[in-house]
Design an enzyme around this catalytic site. Sequence first.
Site, short mmCIF file in Angstrom:
data_model
loop_
_atom_site.label_atom_id
_atom_site.label_comp_id
_atom_site.label_asym_id
_atom_site.label_seq_id
_atom_site.Cartn_x
_atom_site.Cartn_y
_atom_site.Cartn_z
N GLU A 67 4.67 -37.20 7.66
CA GLU A 67 5.20 -35.99 8.29
C GLU A 67 4.67 -34.76 7.57
O GLU A 67 4.35 -34.81 6.38
CB GLU A 67 6.74 -36.06 8.22
CG GLU A 67 7.49 -34.84 8.66
CD GLU A 67 7.40 -34.53 10.16
OE1 GLU A 67 6.27 -34.41 10.65
OE2 GLU A 67 8.45 -34.38 10.79
N ASP A 68 4.58 -33.64 8.28
CA ASP A 68 4.08 -32.42 7.66
C ASP A 68 5.11 -31.82 6.69
O ASP A 68 4.79 -31.49 5.56
CB ASP A 68 3.68 -31.38 8.72
CG ASP A 68 4.77 -31.11 9.77
OD1 ASP A 68 5.84 -31.75 9.71
OD2 ASP A 68 4.55 -30.25 10.64
N ASP A 106 12.50 -30.28 6.60
CA ASP A 106 13.26 -29.04 6.53
C ASP A 106 14.75 -29.42 6.45
O ASP A 106 15.25 -29.76 5.38
CB ASP A 106 12.90 -28.23 7.78
CG ASP A 106 13.49 -26.83 7.81
OD1 ASP A 106 13.98 -26.37 6.77
OD2 ASP A 106 13.45 -26.18 8.86
N PHE A 136 9.02 -19.78 5.99
CA PHE A 136 8.34 -20.45 7.10
C PHE A 136 6.85 -20.51 6.79
O PHE A 136 6.22 -19.50 6.50
CB PHE A 136 8.59 -19.71 8.41
CG PHE A 136 8.26 -20.56 9.60
CD1 PHE A 136 9.18 -21.46 10.10
CD2 PHE A 136 7.01 -20.47 10.20
CE1 PHE A 136 8.87 -22.28 11.18
CE2 PHE A 136 6.70 -21.29 11.28
CZ PHE A 136 7.63 -22.18 11.77
N ARG A 145 -2.53 -23.66 13.17
CA ARG A 145 -2.61 -25.06 12.75
C ARG A 145 -3.93 -25.35 12.04
O ARG A 145 -4.02 -26.20 11.18
CB ARG A 145 -2.51 -25.99 13.96
CG ARG A 145 -1.11 -26.07 14.58
CD ARG A 145 -1.04 -27.30 15.48
NE ARG A 145 0.09 -27.26 16.39
CZ ARG A 145 1.32 -27.68 16.08
NH1 ARG A 145 1.57 -28.13 14.87
NH2 ARG A 145 2.30 -27.63 16.96
P1 IMP Z 1 13.77 -30.85 10.34
O1 IMP Z 1 14.27 -31.81 11.36
O2 IMP Z 1 14.63 -29.61 10.27
O3 IMP Z 1 13.55 -31.44 8.99
O4 IMP Z 1 12.43 -30.25 10.90
C1 IMP Z 1 11.21 -30.83 10.76
C2 IMP Z 1 10.22 -30.20 11.71
O5 IMP Z 1 10.45 -28.78 11.86
C3 IMP Z 1 8.84 -30.32 11.13
O6 IMP Z 1 8.23 -31.51 11.54
C4 IMP Z 1 8.14 -29.10 11.67
O7 IMP Z 1 7.59 -29.39 12.93
C5 IMP Z 1 9.22 -28.08 11.84
N1 IMP Z 1 9.25 -27.10 10.73
C6 IMP Z 1 10.20 -26.96 9.79
N2 IMP Z 1 9.90 -25.99 8.92
C7 IMP Z 1 8.70 -25.50 9.32
C8 IMP Z 1 7.83 -24.47 8.78
O8 IMP Z 1 8.08 -23.80 7.76
N3 IMP Z 1 6.66 -24.28 9.46
C9 IMP Z 1 6.33 -24.98 10.58
N4 IMP Z 1 7.10 -25.95 11.09
C10 IMP Z 1 8.28 -26.20 10.46
#
Ligand code: IMP
Length: 183
Positions: free
Chosen positions: A102-103, A106, A155, A168
């Site tokens: 995963e990237d 959050d 962000f 991207r």
């Molecule tokens: P989570 O479910 O809140 O952990 O969100 C994960 C997803 O939110 C990641 O796979 C990203 O696609 C997106 N995301 C969360 N923070 C960022 C950020 O700082 N930049 C870009 N995408 C983000």
Amino acid sequence: MAEEKPNHRVRPLIAADEIARRVDELAAQIDRDYAASESLVVIGVLKGSVFFFTDLVRRLSIPVRIDFFQTSSYGTGTTAGEVRIKRDIDLSVRGRDVLLVEDIVDTGWTLKTILDLFRFRGAASVKLCALLDKHEAREVEVPIAYCGFRIGKDFVVGYGLDYDERHRNLPYVGVVEFTEDEA
Ligand code: IMP
């Protein structure tokens, strides 16, 4: 169609060579940990992990299968009920070791949902490899077995991550800073 005037700039945070070094280290660690596994499936979570995934997998010397999974994109924020499958994997994970790539983690909801799903489908093991860990933003705990970098709550974009589908393709990771006209 004319491009809108940008309301933000990107401040570099993690340089491309720093990312490359860390990806090397993670790949070496994964090679060691899965040396005895004959069934590893590495699953990339689209679209944000695309460059991290391809760089990482090409550095592995162990035999792997690859597949892709896509959840709903980042909108008004992620909560438990909001995670939606947009594209499922083709392979079966039953009895196989799964490594999710995963990237960024959050709130943790997306990953928690995916990890639980693959466990439910009978994977022999499920571990997570994430390029970035926004630890302070966590709402639900997810263990990150392989983590690239811990970052703050800002962000970020680049190296696969987007802001409204932009940036991207940046080779580095940077913080989005809104310019005065936005405030
Ligand atoms: P989570 O479910 O809140 O952990 O969100 C994960 C997803 O939110 C990641 O796979 C990203 O696609 C997106 N995301 C969360 N923070 C960022 C950020 O700082 N930049 C870009 N995408 C983000």
